[in-house]
Write an enzyme that holds these catalytic residues in place. Structure first.
Site, PDB file in Angstrom:
ATOM      1  N   CYS A   5       0.865  -1.185   0.000  1.00 54.32           N
ATOM      2  CA  CYS A   5       0.000   0.000   0.000  1.00 54.32           C
ATOM      3  C   CYS A   5       0.898   1.229   0.000  1.00 54.32           C
ATOM      4  O   CYS A   5       1.711   1.404   0.915  1.00 54.32           O
ATOM      5  CB  CYS A   5      -0.874  -0.035   1.256  1.00 54.32           C
ATOM      6  SG  CYS A   5      -1.938   1.399   1.455  1.00 54.32           S
ATOM      7  N   CYS A  41      -1.223   3.530  -6.621  1.00 53.07           N
ATOM      8  CA  CYS A  41      -2.053   2.915  -5.579  1.00 53.07           C
ATOM      9  C   CYS A  41      -2.229   1.472  -6.017  1.00 53.07           C
ATOM     10  O   CYS A  41      -2.506   1.214  -7.201  1.00 53.07           O
ATOM     11  CB  CYS A  41      -3.399   3.624  -5.486  1.00 53.07           C
ATOM     12  SG  CYS A  41      -4.615   2.717  -4.492  1.00 53.07           S
TER      13      CYS A  41
HETATM   14  N1  DGL Z   1      -3.879   0.371  -1.942  1.00 56.47           N
HETATM   15  C1  DGL Z   1      -3.742   1.628  -1.259  1.00 56.47           C
HETATM   16  C2  DGL Z   1      -2.533   2.396  -1.845  1.00 56.47           C
HETATM   17  O1  DGL Z   1      -1.696   1.768  -2.493  1.00 56.47           O
HETATM   18  C3  DGL Z   1      -5.088   2.247  -1.212  1.00 56.47           C
HETATM   19  C4  DGL Z   1      -5.243   3.562  -0.625  1.00 56.47           C
HETATM   20  C5  DGL Z   1      -6.352   3.825   0.348  1.00 56.47           C
HETATM   21  O2  DGL Z   1      -6.651   3.003   1.204  1.00 56.47           O
HETATM   22  O3  DGL Z   1      -6.875   4.933   0.261  1.00 56.47           O
HETATM   23  O4  DGL Z   1      -2.351   3.556  -1.652  1.00 56.47           O
END
Ligand code: DGL
Length: 256
Positions: free
Chosen positions: A74, A185
């Site tokens: 993430c 993301c």
């Molecule tokens: N998968 C997360 C990232 O790479 C998602 C972001 C979120 O939870 O807003 O930033």
């Protein structure tokens, strides 16, 4: 720590499964424990202190189950909490995620590069530092996409609603030619077809999953933690939402 222990992977929800797919391909003998914090998703629009606390809790879930390494799948949690996690667990391999700007600039020097990510990822020091590093080598433009990850959490990967969202958020950047689009993301690779439909055939679309997998392999090797098995690794999904449908969605995303 035994090399047979699992590698822990976490994300604010299901997006990190895009990284898990690359990890499985690069490390087929490893067992993986994947924790998705769907109950608290999205992280990207929460206060920094809260994302830090949630990220520490997520890592804690994996460490309690014996993870030998943590992959923060993430970008948002990496920006908020990677340094803190490393401070708290200095001996533990902790591999973070950042937008794949370096390969994008290397492949498109002097070009125009869009980076799609959460507001937190784009505003935190980590990305600002990365952007400063490539200043003058390419025209890098940050595209905040609040709300985009929710489509993936809900199992919506294409169709009018996603494309309308993408047209509204990317449209203003598409008036001039774009050489590359970086998916900053880990949820966004699941929306690749919809993103491609909106940006057209021209720009290269990059994400960092393969790079994270290579880095994880290097870190495990360096610390003598690589599982000697070369195949047959298993994946166990955990989620903060107590909902069997979510776990089924995780399996489906891994198989996509
Ligand atoms: N998968 C997360 C990232 O790479 C998602 C972001 C979120 O939870 O807003 O930033």
């Amino acid at each position: 720590m035994a090399s047979s222990a699992p590698v822990g992977v976490f994300d604010s929800g299901l997006g990190g499964i895009s990284v898990l797919r690359a990890l499985r391909a690069a490390l087929p003998g490893e067992d993986f424990l994947y924790f998705g914090d769907s109950r608290h998703a999205p992280y990207g629009d929460k206060p920094l202190s809260q994302v830090r606390a949630l990220s520490l809790d997520a890592a804690g879930v994996l460490l309690d189950r014996g993870a030998k390494a943590i992959v923060i799948a993430c970008n948002t949690a990496t920006s908020a909490a990677a340094a803190l996690l490393r401070e708290q667990h200095p001996a533990l391999p902790i591999i973070g995620t950042e937008p794949a700007l370096k390969p994008a600039v290397e492949r498109h020097r002097g070009g125009r590069i869009l980076v799609m990510a959460t507001e937190m990822t784009l505003h935190e020091e980590k990305f600002r530092h990365l952007q400063a590093q490539f200043q003058g080598q390419a025209q890098v433009e940050a595209v905040p996409c609040p709300g985009l990850m929710e489509f993936v959490e809900q199992g919506i990967f294409q169709g009018a609603a996603v494309e309308d969202y993408l047209r509204a958020h990317l449209g203003p950047y598409l008036c001039a030619p774009v050489d590359a689009v970086v998916l900053g993301c880990t949820h966004y690779p699941f929306l690749l077809d919809a993103i491609r439909a909106v940006v057209g055939a021209g720009p290269e679309i990059l994400d960092g999953a393969a790079g994270i997998a290579r880095q994880t392999r290097r870190r495990l090797e360096a610390q003598g933690l690589l599982n000697p098995r070369t195949a047959g690794g298993a994946v166990t999904f955990l989620n903060s939402l107590d909902d069997p449908a979510i776990l089924a969605r995780c399996e489906a995303l891994l198989a996509r």
